[in-house]
Each structure stands twice: as structure tokens, then as C-alpha cells.
Design a protein around this motif. Structure first.
Motif, PDB file in Angstrom:
ATOM      1  N   TYR A  10       0.807  -1.215   0.000  1.00 24.75           N
ATOM      2  CA  TYR A  10       0.000   0.000   0.000  1.00 24.75           C
ATOM      3  C   TYR A  10       0.841   1.266   0.000  1.00 24.75           C
ATOM      4  O   TYR A  10       1.978   1.268   0.455  1.00 24.75           O
ATOM      5  CB  TYR A  10      -0.977  -0.037   1.186  1.00 24.75           C
ATOM      6  CG  TYR A  10      -1.823  -1.308   1.134  1.00 24.75           C
ATOM      7  CD1 TYR A  10      -2.808  -1.455   0.153  1.00 24.75           C
ATOM      8  CD2 TYR A  10      -1.565  -2.385   1.972  1.00 24.75           C
ATOM      9  CE1 TYR A  10      -3.533  -2.634   0.044  1.00 24.75           C
ATOM     10  CE2 TYR A  10      -2.293  -3.568   1.873  1.00 24.75           C
ATOM     11  CZ  TYR A  10      -3.272  -3.682   0.900  1.00 24.75           C
ATOM     12  OH  TYR A  10      -3.982  -4.851   0.785  1.00 24.75           O
ATOM     13  N   PHE A  23      -2.238  -8.202   2.812  1.00 24.96           N
ATOM     14  CA  PHE A  23      -3.665  -8.361   3.082  1.00 24.96           C
ATOM     15  C   PHE A  23      -3.876  -9.820   3.475  1.00 24.96           C
ATOM     16  O   PHE A  23      -3.668 -10.729   2.662  1.00 24.96           O
ATOM     17  CB  PHE A  23      -4.415  -8.003   1.791  1.00 24.96           C
ATOM     18  CG  PHE A  23      -5.893  -7.790   1.939  1.00 24.96           C
ATOM     19  CD1 PHE A  23      -6.411  -6.909   2.868  1.00 24.96           C
ATOM     20  CD2 PHE A  23      -6.781  -8.444   1.091  1.00 24.96           C
ATOM     21  CE1 PHE A  23      -7.779  -6.690   2.968  1.00 24.96           C
ATOM     22  CE2 PHE A  23      -8.148  -8.232   1.182  1.00 24.96           C
ATOM     23  CZ  PHE A  23      -8.646  -7.353   2.132  1.00 24.96           C
ATOM     24  N   TRP A  58      -9.076  -2.800   7.799  1.00 23.84           N
ATOM     25  CA  TRP A  58      -9.528  -1.689   6.967  1.00 23.84           C
ATOM     26  C   TRP A  58     -10.938  -1.336   7.451  1.00 23.84           C
ATOM     27  O   TRP A  58     -11.618  -2.190   8.032  1.00 23.84           O
ATOM     28  CB  TRP A  58      -9.611  -2.134   5.505  1.00 23.84           C
ATOM     29  CG  TRP A  58      -8.284  -2.443   4.896  1.00 23.84           C
ATOM     30  CD1 TRP A  58      -7.624  -3.642   4.934  1.00 23.84           C
ATOM     31  CD2 TRP A  58      -7.453  -1.545   4.154  1.00 23.84           C
ATOM     32  NE1 TRP A  58      -6.432  -3.535   4.264  1.00 23.84           N
ATOM     33  CE2 TRP A  58      -6.305  -2.249   3.775  1.00 23.84           C
ATOM     34  CE3 TRP A  58      -7.571  -0.198   3.779  1.00 23.84           C
ATOM     35  CZ2 TRP A  58      -5.268  -1.683   3.038  1.00 23.84           C
ATOM     36  CZ3 TRP A  58      -6.548   0.365   3.041  1.00 23.84           C
ATOM     37  CH2 TRP A  58      -5.406  -0.357   2.671  1.00 23.84           C
ATOM     38  N   GLN A 106     -16.175  -2.599   4.194  1.00 23.61           N
ATOM     39  CA  GLN A 106     -16.100  -2.503   2.737  1.00 23.61           C
ATOM     40  C   GLN A 106     -17.429  -2.084   2.110  1.00 23.61           C
ATOM     41  O   GLN A 106     -18.477  -2.667   2.394  1.00 23.61           O
ATOM     42  CB  GLN A 106     -15.661  -3.859   2.181  1.00 23.61           C
ATOM     43  CG  GLN A 106     -14.370  -4.380   2.822  1.00 23.61           C
ATOM     44  CD  GLN A 106     -13.140  -3.608   2.382  1.00 23.61           C
ATOM     45  OE1 GLN A 106     -12.744  -3.686   1.214  1.00 23.61           O
ATOM     46  NE2 GLN A 106     -12.543  -2.842   3.289  1.00 23.61           N
ATOM     47  N   ARG A 134     -13.621  -4.778  -9.955  1.00 27.44           N
ATOM     48  CA  ARG A 134     -12.269  -4.879  -9.422  1.00 27.44           C
ATOM     49  C   ARG A 134     -12.256  -5.810  -8.193  1.00 27.44           C
ATOM     50  O   ARG A 134     -13.097  -5.693  -7.300  1.00 27.44           O
ATOM     51  CB  ARG A 134     -11.782  -3.485  -9.005  1.00 27.44           C
ATOM     52  CG  ARG A 134     -10.363  -3.445  -8.476  1.00 27.44           C
ATOM     53  CD  ARG A 134     -10.316  -3.265  -6.972  1.00 27.44           C
ATOM     54  NE  ARG A 134      -8.996  -3.524  -6.427  1.00 27.44           N
ATOM     55  CZ  ARG A 134      -8.650  -3.259  -5.173  1.00 27.44           C
ATOM     56  NH1 ARG A 134      -9.506  -2.712  -4.345  1.00 27.44           N
ATOM     57  NH2 ARG A 134      -7.458  -3.571  -4.741  1.00 27.44           N
ATOM     58  N   TYR A 144      -9.687  -7.908  -5.136  1.00 27.28           N
ATOM     59  CA  TYR A 144      -8.379  -7.898  -4.477  1.00 27.28           C
ATOM     60  C   TYR A 144      -8.040  -9.231  -3.808  1.00 27.28           C
ATOM     61  O   TYR A 144      -6.982  -9.377  -3.226  1.00 27.28           O
ATOM     62  CB  TYR A 144      -8.265  -6.750  -3.467  1.00 27.28           C
ATOM     63  CG  TYR A 144      -9.381  -6.629  -2.433  1.00 27.28           C
ATOM     64  CD1 TYR A 144      -9.768  -7.707  -1.645  1.00 27.28           C
ATOM     65  CD2 TYR A 144     -10.017  -5.414  -2.235  1.00 27.28           C
ATOM     66  CE1 TYR A 144     -10.763  -7.590  -0.698  1.00 27.28           C
ATOM     67  CE2 TYR A 144     -11.028  -5.276  -1.277  1.00 27.28           C
ATOM     68  CZ  TYR A 144     -11.395  -6.366  -0.513  1.00 27.28           C
ATOM     69  OH  TYR A 144     -12.381  -6.243   0.430  1.00 27.28           O
ATOM     70  N   ALA A 165      -4.329  -2.156  -5.104  1.00 33.66           N
ATOM     71  CA  ALA A 165      -4.850  -0.847  -4.676  1.00 33.66           C
ATOM     72  C   ALA A 165      -4.189   0.356  -5.379  1.00 33.66           C
ATOM     73  O   ALA A 165      -4.896   1.241  -5.856  1.00 33.66           O
ATOM     74  CB  ALA A 165      -4.755  -0.723  -3.158  1.00 33.66           C
ATOM     75  N   ILE A 189      -5.709   1.210  -8.890  1.00 34.22           N
ATOM     76  CA  ILE A 189      -7.152   1.410  -9.069  1.00 34.22           C
ATOM     77  C   ILE A 189      -7.473   2.565 -10.036  1.00 34.22           C
ATOM     78  O   ILE A 189      -8.253   2.377 -10.976  1.00 34.22           O
ATOM     79  CB  ILE A 189      -7.867   1.602  -7.706  1.00 34.22           C
ATOM     80  CG1 ILE A 189      -7.868   0.279  -6.926  1.00 34.22           C
ATOM     81  CG2 ILE A 189      -9.309   2.090  -7.898  1.00 34.22           C
ATOM     82  CD1 ILE A 189      -8.378   0.392  -5.496  1.00 34.22           C
ATOM     83  N   THR A 230     -14.519  -1.693  -1.731  1.00 34.52           N
ATOM     84  CA  THR A 230     -13.346  -1.462  -0.900  1.00 34.52           C
ATOM     85  C   THR A 230     -13.743  -0.479   0.197  1.00 34.52           C
ATOM     86  O   THR A 230     -14.898  -0.069   0.293  1.00 34.52           O
ATOM     87  CB  THR A 230     -12.128  -0.989  -1.731  1.00 34.52           C
ATOM     88  OG1 THR A 230     -10.979  -0.930  -0.883  1.00 34.52           O
ATOM     89  CG2 THR A 230     -12.329   0.389  -2.352  1.00 34.52           C
ATOM     90  N   SER A 231     -12.768  -0.106   1.041  1.00 28.58           N
ATOM     91  CA  SER A 231     -13.071   0.789   2.155  1.00 28.58           C
ATOM     92  C   SER A 231     -13.150   2.240   1.683  1.00 28.58           C
ATOM     93  O   SER A 231     -12.610   2.582   0.631  1.00 28.58           O
ATOM     94  CB  SER A 231     -11.968   0.667   3.195  1.00 28.58           C
ATOM     95  OG  SER A 231     -10.735   1.020   2.597  1.00 28.58           O
ATOM     96  N   THR A 290      -9.488   3.436   0.901  1.00 26.77           N
ATOM     97  CA  THR A 290      -8.947   3.172  -0.434  1.00 26.77           C
ATOM     98  C   THR A 290      -9.751   3.935  -1.494  1.00 26.77           C
ATOM     99  O   THR A 290      -9.187   4.416  -2.469  1.00 26.77           O
ATOM    100  CB  THR A 290      -8.915   1.653  -0.700  1.00 26.77           C
ATOM    101  OG1 THR A 290      -8.069   1.062   0.283  1.00 26.77           O
ATOM    102  CG2 THR A 290      -8.377   1.322  -2.079  1.00 26.77           C
ATOM    103  N   PRO A 336     -11.993  -6.589   6.527  1.00 29.24           N
ATOM    104  CA  PRO A 336     -10.794  -7.413   6.323  1.00 29.24           C
ATOM    105  C   PRO A 336      -9.548  -6.742   6.903  1.00 29.24           C
ATOM    106  O   PRO A 336      -9.541  -5.534   7.116  1.00 29.24           O
ATOM    107  CB  PRO A 336     -10.700  -7.485   4.799  1.00 29.24           C
ATOM    108  CG  PRO A 336     -11.236  -6.158   4.340  1.00 29.24           C
ATOM    109  CD  PRO A 336     -12.329  -5.795   5.333  1.00 29.24           C
TER     110      PRO A 336
HETATM  111  N1  PCA Z   1      -8.334  -1.533   0.734  1.00 29.36           N
HETATM  112  C1  PCA Z   1      -7.491  -2.537   0.136  1.00 29.36           C
HETATM  113  C2  PCA Z   1      -7.864  -3.795   0.810  1.00 29.36           C
HETATM  114  C3  PCA Z   1      -9.150  -3.547   1.501  1.00 29.36           C
HETATM  115  C4  PCA Z   1      -9.290  -2.068   1.478  1.00 29.36           C
HETATM  116  O1  PCA Z   1     -10.136  -1.432   2.061  1.00 29.36           O
HETATM  117  C5  PCA Z   1      -7.746  -2.663  -1.355  1.00 29.36           C
HETATM  118  O2  PCA Z   1      -8.755  -2.167  -1.825  1.00 29.36           O
HETATM  119  O3  PCA Z   1      -6.950  -3.318  -2.020  1.00 29.36           O
END
Ligand code: PCA
Length: 319
Positions: free
Chosen positions: A28, A84, A138, A141, A161, A163, A183, A186, A200-201, A204, A225
Motif C-alpha cells: 500500500y 492483506f 480496513w 467494505q 475490481r 483484491y 490498490a 485502481i 473497498t473501504s 482506499t 478485512p
Molecule cells: N483496501 C485494500 C484492501 C481492503 C481495502 O479497504 C484494497 O482495496 O486493495
């Protein structure tokens, strides 16, 4: 001896006898709260050991691609690294339990799930000479789409998408086409039309400037996660007792701090998306029941693959 050699010599003697420099890869980027948290962990270790152990963070997959970080630690190419956790679910279902939809969706439940999961994966990682140092979730989601989604059927045909394997399975069950994208990649995946939706969160989402390519964020809060930081046990055992303790103390502080940072991110980054013009919504009943049906199917698949130890995580969690 002239003045300069005296200075140079004392500088050498002032250096710790066994100063270690450790490289630490993470998938990340620098603006990710996880990366900020592990940077603080590195600073804490360096301060507590008076520079005996210096950890250098290599962010955004710059040292090893995400999928290679665990094995790089295992083979001692690097002493420790972050990844992750649920990406290891292909090795054992126990690693993937935090990415199953609607098993744990709040921080409280995620913490409970982590206490049930930790002993099981600690044992699995030990078989590979690895030891977990800390794990941080994170934010829950959510769903990012161009159009407003009120039922799961509207995900049909979208390029989605993904992950990890669970998200691939989720997309497939929703009739969408999963595409694995890391990530940091993206924004490019959306701008080149490789994908048109994601889960995703808010972290992200906001860090990838989701408003540049989608206008809707639905807080489905489907799972929480985690990232995990693991160290090679042999490398850890090679440290002095004091340095080992400093690492463990800094790791514990990082886990506590990271969970707090995550909770703050959830609110703050959702607000950033709203400020940038995204429509923020919560799922309709129809969407909720559609997502829950997918979750139920996924949990059946998970159960069919899970060892007794993996299944015990859910049993302990449900107690
Ligand atoms: N962000 C990372 C993993 C989970 C998250 O919230 C991603 O999107 O890859």
C-alpha cells in the motif's frame, strides 16, 4: 592521532555493536493509514532500541509485488512485511474468514473474530517459520458504482475490481466479471476501462480519488478485512532479548493505534468522498437481501473447504 581520526574513531565506537537494518515491504501507498501506522511502528522500534534496529518501509509494492511479500519473508529475502491477510486463503480457509460477507461487519465483531482467528493462523504461519506481529483492519467494505445500485441484479455484467479470491467469488456470484487490481493501480484500471465498479473501504476509495471515475458509494459494510505484519521467526530469534521485546511492544502499540486509526478513517474518508460530490447511500432492503444471499452461498463454499481448525474460528466467534 589527529583531531579528525579521534572524532571518526569515537563515532565508530558510539555505534551499536550489532545495528541491524531491516527492509519492510507493503503493497500500500504512503497516504494509506496502514502505511502511516507501520512507519510509526518503525520509528518506535528505532527509538526503543537506540538505533540498534532500523526498519525501512518500502511502500506501494516497490520492493516486492503484493503476492510475493509473504514468501519473501519466509525465504528471508526480507525479515518482515505487511500484506492483506485473506490473500492467503488459497493456502488455508482460516486466513480468509475476515473477508466472508456479513460474518463480522463492525469493529467490535471484527475484534472478536480476530481473537478467534489469531491462534489458528499463528499456528499455520509457524509451520512456515513466520510469526504474526500485529493485524489492523480496513474500514468496512462498501460498493462503488457509476449508477445507483438498489438491487444486486444491477451488478450483472459489470467489470468488477477484485483484491482476493473471496471478492472474485462475490463478483462472479453477482454475475459481474472480476478483474484483479492492486490498490495503487485502481485509478488507472478505471480510467482505462478495465473495471467499472469495486468494493473497498472509504480509505482506499478516497485515496484513489474514486470521484474521478464513479459517483456512487453505498455503505454496504459487508466485511472488515485485515492487513497483517509478519516477521521471519529465525530473524526475530537472532535479535537480542531487549530488541525482541522492543519489537513486540511496538507491535502491540501499532495494533491498538491501527484499530483506532481505522475507525477514524471510516468516518473521515466517507466525508471526503461526500465533499468531492459523491452520492453516499445505505443499501435498500432489496440490495441487502441480495447481498446476504451471496454471502450465505460463499459461507457454504468456505465451510466445505475449511479444516476443523478453520471451522473452530467461526464456532469460537459465535460463542
Ligand atoms: N483496501 C485494500 C484492501 C481492503 C481495502 O479497504 C484494497 O482495496 O486493495
Amino acid at each position: 592521532m589527529n583531531k579528525f581520526t579521534i572524532v571518526a574513531a569515537s563515532a565508530v565506537f558510539a555505534m551499536p555493536a550489532f545495528a541491524e537494518d531491516w527492509d519492510m515491504p507493503t503493497p500500500y501507498g504512503d497516504s494509506t493509514f496502514h502505511t502511516q501506522n507501520i512507519s510509526q511502528f518503525a520509528k518506535d522500534v528505532s527509538a526503543a532500541t537506540n538505533g540498534d534496529l532500523n526498519i525501512t518501509i518500502h511502500s506501494a509494492g516497490s520492493l516486492f509485488p503484493h503476492g510475493e511479500i509473504k514468501n519473501a519473508v519466509r525465504s528471508r529475502q526480507v525479515p518482515l512485511g505487511e500484506f492483506f491477510l485473506s490473500t492467503l486463503s488459497n493456502e488455508d480457509a482460516a486466513y480468509g474468514v475476515d473477508s466472508q460477507p456479513f460474518v463480522a461487519t463492525s469493529y467490535e465483531d471484527a475484534a472478536k473474530l480476530w481473537s478467534a482467528q489469531k491462534p489458528v493462523i499463528t499456528e499455520l504461519l509457524a509451520e512456515q517459520g513466520l510469526m504474526p506481529l500485529f493485524s489492523v483492519p480496513w474500514p468496512a467494505q462498501g460498493l462503488y458504482t457509476k449508477n445507483e445500485i438498489t438491487a444486486v441484479e444491477q451488478l450483472n455484467g459489470l467489470r468488477f475490481r477484485a483484491y482476493n479470491a473471496a471478492l472474485e467469488e462475490f463478483a462472479a456470484l453477482a454475475g459481474a466479471a472480476p478483474v484483479q487490481v492492486e490498490a495503487p493501480d485502481i485509478p488507472q484500471a478505471f480510467s482505462t476501462g478495465q473495471v467499472d465498479a469495486m468494493i473497498t473501504s472509504p480509505s482506499t476509495g478516497a485515496n484513489s480519488k474514486a470521484w474521478d471515475f464513479v459517483s456512487n458509494y453505498n455503505a454496504i459494510d459487508a466485511w472488515v478485512p485485515k492487513n497483517i505484519v509478519v516477521v521471519n521467526k529465525r530473524m526475530f530469534d537472532g535479535l537480542s532479548a531487549e530488541t525482541q521485546q522492543a519489537v513486540l511492544d511496538a507491535a502491540q502499540a501499532a495494533e491498538t493505534r491501527g484499530w483506532e486509526m481505522s475507525a477514524e478513517e471510516a468516518t473521515a474518508k466517507t466525508a471526503v468522498m461526500a465533499d468531492n460530490g459523491m452520492t453516499i447511500s445505505t443499501p435498500t432492503d432489496a440490495l441487502k437481501s441480495g447481498l446476504q444471499a451471496i454471502g450465505a452461498t460463499m459461507l457454504e463454499t468456505w465451510n466445505a473447504k475449511a479444516s476443523d481448525a478453520a471451522k473452530s474460528i467461526i464456532a469460537t466467534y459465535n460463542q
